[in-house]
Design an enzyme around this catalytic site. Structure first.
Site, PDB file in Angstrom:
ATOM      1  N   TYR A 199      16.306  26.798 -22.705  1.00 37.89           N
ATOM      2  CA  TYR A 199      17.193  25.669 -22.373  1.00 37.89           C
ATOM      3  C   TYR A 199      16.897  24.421 -23.214  1.00 37.89           C
ATOM      4  CZ  TYR A 199      19.348  21.798 -19.924  1.00 37.89           C
ATOM      5  OH  TYR A 199      20.042  20.635 -19.645  1.00 37.89           O
ATOM      6  N   LYS A 203      19.240  22.718 -26.185  1.00 39.94           N
ATOM      7  CA  LYS A 203      19.709  21.326 -26.139  1.00 39.94           C
ATOM      8  C   LYS A 203      19.270  20.581 -27.409  1.00 39.94           C
ATOM      9  CE  LYS A 203      21.726  19.711 -23.170  1.00 39.94           C
ATOM     10  NZ  LYS A 203      23.193  19.745 -22.924  1.00 39.94           N
TER      11      LYS A 203
HETATM   12  N1  NAD Z   1      21.745  18.113 -14.205  1.00 34.69           N
HETATM   13  C1  NAD Z   1      20.820  17.440 -14.861  1.00 34.69           C
HETATM   14  O1  NAD Z   1      19.817  16.961 -14.274  1.00 34.69           O
HETATM   15  C2  NAD Z   1      20.978  17.183 -16.331  1.00 34.69           C
HETATM   16  C3  NAD Z   1      20.034  16.349 -16.950  1.00 34.69           C
HETATM   17  C4  NAD Z   1      20.157  16.109 -18.316  1.00 34.69           C
HETATM   18  C5  NAD Z   1      21.211  16.660 -19.026  1.00 34.69           C
HETATM   19  N2  NAD Z   1      22.111  17.455 -18.414  1.00 34.69           N
HETATM   20  C6  NAD Z   1      23.215  18.007 -19.223  1.00 34.69           C
HETATM   21  O2  NAD Z   1      24.435  17.562 -18.685  1.00 34.69           O
HETATM   22  C7  NAD Z   1      25.457  18.537 -18.912  1.00 34.69           C
HETATM   23  C8  NAD Z   1      26.147  18.837 -17.597  1.00 34.69           C
HETATM   24  O3  NAD Z   1      25.175  19.336 -16.702  1.00 34.69           O
HETATM   25  P1  NAD Z   1      25.496  19.571 -15.166  1.00 34.69           P
HETATM   26  O4  NAD Z   1      24.248  19.305 -14.416  1.00 34.69           O
HETATM   27  O5  NAD Z   1      26.746  18.867 -14.806  1.00 34.69           O
HETATM   28  O6  NAD Z   1      25.704  21.136 -15.189  1.00 34.69           O
HETATM   29  P2  NAD Z   1      26.850  22.003 -14.492  1.00 34.69           P
HETATM   30  O7  NAD Z   1      26.425  23.407 -14.591  1.00 34.69           O
HETATM   31  O8  NAD Z   1      27.156  21.477 -13.144  1.00 34.69           O
HETATM   32  O9  NAD Z   1      28.101  21.727 -15.422  1.00 34.69           O
HETATM   33  C9  NAD Z   1      28.306  22.390 -16.625  1.00 34.69           C
HETATM   34  C10 NAD Z   1      29.763  22.738 -16.720  1.00 34.69           C
HETATM   35  O10 NAD Z   1      29.963  23.433 -17.949  1.00 34.69           O
HETATM   36  C11 NAD Z   1      30.820  24.505 -17.691  1.00 34.69           C
HETATM   37  N3  NAD Z   1      30.602  25.577 -18.630  1.00 34.69           N
HETATM   38  C12 NAD Z   1      29.518  26.390 -18.724  1.00 34.69           C
HETATM   39  N4  NAD Z   1      29.714  27.301 -19.669  1.00 34.69           N
HETATM   40  C13 NAD Z   1      30.944  27.071 -20.193  1.00 34.69           C
HETATM   41  C14 NAD Z   1      31.708  27.684 -21.190  1.00 34.69           C
HETATM   42  N5  NAD Z   1      31.253  28.759 -21.853  1.00 34.69           N
HETATM   43  N6  NAD Z   1      32.922  27.188 -21.454  1.00 34.69           N
HETATM   44  C15 NAD Z   1      33.407  26.126 -20.778  1.00 34.69           C
HETATM   45  N7  NAD Z   1      32.728  25.499 -19.827  1.00 34.69           N
HETATM   46  C16 NAD Z   1      31.506  25.965 -19.529  1.00 34.69           C
HETATM   47  C17 NAD Z   1      30.488  24.981 -16.282  1.00 34.69           C
HETATM   48  O11 NAD Z   1      31.547  25.723 -15.725  1.00 34.69           O
HETATM   49  C18 NAD Z   1      30.234  23.668 -15.587  1.00 34.69           C
HETATM   50  O12 NAD Z   1      31.403  23.170 -14.986  1.00 34.69           O
HETATM   51  C19 NAD Z   1      24.756  19.740 -19.527  1.00 34.69           C
HETATM   52  O13 NAD Z   1      24.971  19.725 -20.915  1.00 34.69           O
HETATM   53  C20 NAD Z   1      23.287  19.513 -19.226  1.00 34.69           C
HETATM   54  O14 NAD Z   1      22.490  20.084 -20.213  1.00 34.69           O
HETATM   55  C21 NAD Z   1      22.033  17.723 -17.075  1.00 34.69           C
HETATM   56  C1  5JK Z   2       7.017  22.949  -8.510  1.00 33.51           C
HETATM   57  C2  5JK Z   2       8.027  22.942  -7.434  1.00 33.51           C
HETATM   58  C3  5JK Z   2       7.419  22.478  -6.176  1.00 33.51           C
HETATM   59  C4  5JK Z   2       9.193  22.031  -7.729  1.00 33.51           C
HETATM   60  C5  5JK Z   2      10.137  22.621  -8.746  1.00 33.51           C
HETATM   61  C6  5JK Z   2      11.115  21.556  -9.088  1.00 33.51           C
HETATM   62  C7  5JK Z   2      11.943  21.961 -10.302  1.00 33.51           C
HETATM   63  C8  5JK Z   2      12.935  23.019  -9.861  1.00 33.51           C
HETATM   64  C9  5JK Z   2      12.610  20.728 -10.898  1.00 33.51           C
HETATM   65  C10 5JK Z   2      11.555  19.665 -11.290  1.00 33.51           C
HETATM   66  C11 5JK Z   2      12.141  18.884 -12.463  1.00 33.51           C
HETATM   67  C12 5JK Z   2      13.538  19.429 -12.624  1.00 33.51           C
HETATM   68  C13 5JK Z   2      14.203  19.268 -13.987  1.00 33.51           C
HETATM   69  C14 5JK Z   2      14.309  17.808 -14.419  1.00 33.51           C
HETATM   70  O1  5JK Z   2      14.740  16.978 -13.367  1.00 33.51           O
HETATM   71  C15 5JK Z   2      15.194  17.598 -15.574  1.00 33.51           C
HETATM   72  C16 5JK Z   2      16.075  18.523 -16.011  1.00 33.51           C
HETATM   73  C17 5JK Z   2      16.820  18.227 -17.247  1.00 33.51           C
HETATM   74  C18 5JK Z   2      18.193  18.794 -17.304  1.00 33.51           C
HETATM   75  O2  5JK Z   2      18.658  18.786 -18.619  1.00 33.51           O
HETATM   76  C19 5JK Z   2      18.384  20.110 -16.635  1.00 33.51           C
HETATM   77  C20 5JK Z   2      17.725  20.187 -15.293  1.00 33.51           C
HETATM   78  C21 5JK Z   2      16.258  19.841 -15.351  1.00 33.51           C
HETATM   79  C22 5JK Z   2      15.539  20.867 -16.233  1.00 33.51           C
HETATM   80  C23 5JK Z   2      15.633  19.866 -13.930  1.00 33.51           C
HETATM   81  C24 5JK Z   2      15.613  21.304 -13.384  1.00 33.51           C
HETATM   82  C25 5JK Z   2      14.824  21.438 -12.076  1.00 33.51           C
HETATM   83  C26 5JK Z   2      13.409  20.904 -12.215  1.00 33.51           C
HETATM   84  C27 5JK Z   2      12.606  21.720 -13.213  1.00 33.51           C
END
Ligand code: NAD
Ligand code: 5JK
Length: 409
Positions: A199, A203
């Site tokens: 992952y 990214k």
């Molecule tokens: N959730 C977090 O904490 C977090 C933190 C940092 C960055 N991000 C980034 O933010 C973005 C959105 O994350 P999120 O948490 O909303 O995730 P999410 O899974 O809720 O949303 C991702 C969306 O992308 C769509 N998608 C996946 N594969 C696809 C494909 N092949 N074609 C078209 N659409 C597709 C999914 O259907 C979904 O609606 C991601 O790029 C993720 O890497 C998320």
């Molecule tokens: C050790 C256990 C008790 C707890 C496990 C928690 C674990 C599932 C959580 C901790 C931190 C979380 C990630 C973090 O907030 C940031 C991101 C960046 C984003 O791009 C995608 C999601 C992610 C990786 C979170 C995923 C869930 C994590 C690892």
């Protein structure tokens, strides 16, 4: 610029939905919005009655022609689509295909196609250096599966869309495999970004593709202007992992057990503020292209610095859960052992079923490594101020968790 048409691949995800709603509420010049996602949500229907023309397009970012058709004629693309998987649900190949590009024209540290297992991109951030992607030999066209982020970039270039905002992640920087802390750092803080998990690797590669595309000529001859936003852990309404922790706490009789020391800070940012940053960047990229083009911005707000679990308790405690222990109940070596056991079980069971628990070596490492940001770059470059205070963000999230509770009863 006059009226604006925007495209949002991934617009039905957790962040994407907030971006869509924010655009409709806060971007007065918006005349058309195209939401492109693999899975369209039923909530989209309610948006179609407003003054902005909202088109929902079911499509796959790995299909170049679908992306190009969705992007054609838009001014700006906000690319939030992605496969967010740190639990081993999808294969490394699929994560790479959706998040980055097709096989195997990008190599990391030398050997193509081994990125998911051995070779991860390794670079030093904050030194004012950005390494060029190493391009390997491209396979014959008939062998090329379709790329994700690369398709979005090519669609902009081919159709003449000039502005591209990419949702990157803090994980592009770290935590790194060595477990080095990143303590309240900013976009220029030196840090050895070494990834081994598919992952963050995907990214990091995708972010580089987006930034290196800045300045490419789009159809009509104008330069493409790109930038990347790097949220830390996003929380707020719709956050699936928060929901999982809440249900786990209910199953355990209203208790969660502390696993990570309270001193390990984990960066968090409210989804509404992340969405607001995306909208502001999309708005300002044209006027401030020279300053913002090719830049990265951490997403930040006034959310407090806490450990992952203590931060979650800000919402879960008012919903009736408590966190047991001021110190971790299990020794760290035992957590490492359990995480490794989970990874082994996942591998053994894969032919039969998908075993993807929250705890694995990667999630443990992320949760157990300090990674927080302290920056004002977005404020300096495009006037960002968080739209939601910490109190607001907290209240909204608590209300949402309480709603989850009542809807599951
Ligand atoms: N959730 C977090 O904490 C977090 C933190 C940092 C960055 N991000 C980034 O933010 C973005 C959105 O994350 P999120 O948490 O909303 O995730 P999410 O899974 O809720 O949303 C991702 C969306 O992308 C769509 N998608 C996946 N594969 C696809 C494909 N092949 N074609 C078209 N659409 C597709 C999914 O259907 C979904 O609606 C991601 O790029 C993720 O890497 C998320
Ligand atoms: C050790 C256990 C008790 C707890 C496990 C928690 C674990 C599932 C959580 C901790 C931190 C979380 C990630 C973090 O907030 C940031 C991101 C960046 C984003 O791009 C995608 C999601 C992610 C990786 C979170 C995923 C869930 C994590 C690892």
């Amino acid at each position: 610029m006059g009226q604006v048409a925007a495209g949002n691949p991934g617009g039905c995800g957790f962040l994407g939905e907030h971006v869509v709603r924010m655009l409709l509420q806060r971007e007065p010049r918006l005349c058309e919005l195209r939401i492109f996602d693999l899975h369209l949500g039923p909530w989209l229907d309610e948006l179609k009655t407003g003054p902005v023309r909202v088109t929902a397009i079911q499509g796959d970012v790995t299909q170049a022609h679908e992306v190009a058709a969705a992007v054609a004629g838009t001014h700006v693309v906000i690319h939030t689509a992605g496969l967010v998987d740190v639990f081993g649900k999808a294969s490394p190949e699929t994560i790479h295909e959706v998040n980055v590009q097709g096989w195997p024209s990008v190599t990391c540290c030398g050997s193509p196609w081994t990125w998911g297992r051995k070779h991860m991109p390794s670079s030093t951030f904050g030194m004012g250096r950005r390494k060029k992607l190493q391009l390997g030999h491209s396979p014959p066209p008939h062998l090329l599966p379709s790329p994700g982020t690369q398709n979005v970039i090519e669609a902009c270039v081919q159709t003449g869309t000039q502005f591209l905002v990419y949702t990157s992640s803090m994980e592009v920087v770290g935590p790194n495999v060595k477990g080095h802390p990143f303590y309240r750092g900013n976009e220029d803080t030196p840090y050895e970004a070494v990834h081994r998990h598919p992952y963050p690797c995907s990214k990091a590669l995708a972010e580089r593709l987006v930034l290196e595309a800045n300045g490419r000529k789009v159809r009509g001859g104008l330069p493409l202007v790109t930038c990347a936003l790097r949220p830390t852990g996003i929380y707020g309404e719709g956050h699936q992992i928060m929901r999982d922790f809440y249900h786990q706490g209910l199953r355990l009789g209203g208790r969660l057990f502390r696993a990570i020391p309270a001193s390990v800070e984990h960066g968090r940012v409210y989804v509404g503020n992340v969405a607001w940053m995306h909208v502001l960047v999309a708005r300002e990229l044209e006027q401030r292209a020279a300053l913002m083009g090719g830049q990265v911005y951490f997403c930040y707000d006034k959310s407090p610095y806490k450990s992952y679990e203590d931060f979650n308790m800000e919402f879960l405690r008012p919903c009736g859960l408590r966190l047991v222990g001021t110190r971790p109940l299990l020794p760290y070596w035992l957590l490492v052992f359990l995480a490794a056991l989970n990874a082994l079980l996942q591998w053994l069971l894969r032919p039969l079923l998908l075993y993807a628990p929250l705890l694995n070596p990667y999630t443990l490492a992320v949760a157990n490594t300090t990674f927080t940001v302290s920056t004002n770059k977005a404020q300096r470059h495009f006037g960002y101020e968080p739209l939601f205070s910490w109190e607001d963000s907290r209240t909204r999230t608590i209300r949402w968790v309480q709603g989850v509770e009542s809807s599951s009863q």
